[in-house]
Design a protein around this motif. Structure first.
Motif, mmCIF file in Angstrom:
data_model
loop_
_atom_site.group_PDB
_atom_site.id
_atom_site.type_symbol
_atom_site.label_atom_id
_atom_site.label_comp_id
_atom_site.label_asym_id
_atom_site.label_seq_id
_atom_site.Cartn_x
_atom_site.Cartn_y
_atom_site.Cartn_z
ATOM 1 N N TRP A 44 0.834 -1.191 0.000
ATOM 2 C CA TRP A 44 0.000 0.000 0.000
ATOM 3 C C TRP A 44 0.874 1.247 0.000
ATOM 4 O O TRP A 44 0.615 2.196 -0.715
ATOM 5 N N ARG A 45 1.919 1.252 0.827
ATOM 6 C CA ARG A 45 2.881 2.357 0.890
ATOM 7 C C ARG A 45 4.260 1.778 1.122
ATOM 8 O O ARG A 45 4.410 0.738 1.760
ATOM 9 N N VAL A 46 5.276 2.462 0.644
ATOM 10 C CA VAL A 46 6.669 2.168 0.968
ATOM 11 C C VAL A 46 7.359 3.489 1.299
ATOM 12 O O VAL A 46 6.996 4.532 0.742
ATOM 13 N N VAL A 47 8.310 3.441 2.209
ATOM 14 C CA VAL A 47 9.138 4.604 2.516
ATOM 15 C C VAL A 47 10.576 4.134 2.573
ATOM 16 O O VAL A 47 10.899 3.181 3.288
ATOM 17 N N GLY A 48 11.424 4.778 1.793
ATOM 18 C CA GLY A 48 12.856 4.518 1.850
ATOM 19 C C GLY A 48 13.524 5.581 2.700
ATOM 20 O O GLY A 48 13.056 6.719 2.780
ATOM 21 N N VAL A 49 14.623 5.189 3.333
ATOM 22 C CA VAL A 49 15.440 6.111 4.118
ATOM 23 C C VAL A 49 16.774 6.204 3.382
ATOM 24 O O VAL A 49 17.408 5.181 3.117
ATOM 25 N N TYR A 50 17.195 7.431 3.038
ATOM 26 C CA TYR A 50 18.352 7.629 2.165
ATOM 27 C C TYR A 50 19.333 8.630 2.763
ATOM 28 O O TYR A 50 18.913 9.646 3.336
ATOM 29 N N ARG A 51 20.619 8.344 2.607
ATOM 30 C CA ARG A 51 21.640 9.333 2.954
ATOM 31 C C ARG A 51 21.517 10.490 1.975
ATOM 32 O O ARG A 51 21.467 10.273 0.766
ATOM 33 N N ARG A 52 21.457 11.689 2.493
ATOM 34 C CA ARG A 52 21.308 12.859 1.626
ATOM 35 C C ARG A 52 22.550 13.093 0.773
ATOM 36 O O ARG A 52 22.451 13.497 -0.380
ATOM 37 N N ASP A 53 23.736 12.801 1.329
ATOM 38 C CA ASP A 53 24.972 13.099 0.597
ATOM 39 C C ASP A 53 25.258 12.120 -0.531
ATOM 40 O O ASP A 53 25.819 12.499 -1.553
ATOM 41 N N THR A 54 24.862 10.865 -0.391
ATOM 42 C CA THR A 54 25.197 9.859 -1.398
ATOM 43 C C THR A 54 23.983 9.249 -2.104
ATOM 44 O O THR A 54 24.126 8.610 -3.141
ATOM 45 N N GLY A 55 22.813 9.387 -1.512
ATOM 46 C CA GLY A 55 21.619 8.755 -2.063
ATOM 47 C C GLY A 55 21.492 7.286 -1.705
ATOM 48 O O GLY A 55 20.520 6.637 -2.085
#
Length: 126
Positions: A44-55
Motif C-alpha cells: 500500500w505504501r513504501v518509505v525509503g530512508v536515504y543518505r542525503r549526501d550519497t543517495g
C-alpha cells in the motif's frame, strides 16, 4: 549525517532491501527474492530512508492495507549508524497527511526492539 525519507516507489533500491532483509532480518529469511518483489509491488505504501549526501538507501518500511481502516506495517529497518530512525519511517507510512493515508490508523507493528514513533515530513509533503 543528514537523511531523507521518501515514499517514491521508483527510488526504492530493491537490491539493498533484498540484501538486508535476506541476511539481517530475523523475520525475513523464509522468503525468496520473487516473494519480496511481489510484496513490494503490492504494498500500500513504501518509505525509503536515504543518505542525503550519497543517495544510498539505509532503511525501509512498507505497509499493507485495506485502504479504509487498517494498515499493517512490515519490514521496518534502518542500518548501522542510522539506527533509531526506522520508527520515523514507520510513522511516515502510517500518518502521512497526503493521499489515501490521511487519518488511517496504524494497525500492527511487532518488532523485537520497537522505538517510539516520532513525526517526520516526507519530501514534498505539506
Amino acid at each position: 549525517m543528514d537523511i531523507d525519507f521518501d515514499d517514491d516507489r521508483a527510488r526504492v533500491q530493491r537490491d539493498a532491501v533484498w540484501r538486508w532483509l535476506s541476511t539481517e532480518a530475523y523475520w525475513g529469511g523464509w522468503r525468496t527474492r520473487d516473494d519480496l518483489e511481489a510484496q513490494l509491488d503490492s504494498a500500500w505504501r513504501v518509505v525509503g530512508v536515504y543518505r542525503r549526501d550519497t543517495g544510498e538507501q539505509v532503511g525501509f518500511a512498507r505497509a499493507v492495507s485495506d485502504g479504509v481502516g487498517f494498515a499493517y506495517l512490515a519490514d521496518v529497518y534502518v542500518v548501522g549508524e542510522h539506527s533509531g530512525r526506522g520508527a520515523r519511517a514507520a510513522h511516515a507510512l502510517a500518518h502521512d497527511r497526503r493521499g489515501s493515508g490521511r487519518g488511517l490508523p496504524l494497525g500492527a507493528l511487532h518488532p523485537r526492539r520497537a522505538q517510539p514513533l516520532r513525526a517526520v515530513r516526507l519530501r514534498g509533503s505539506r
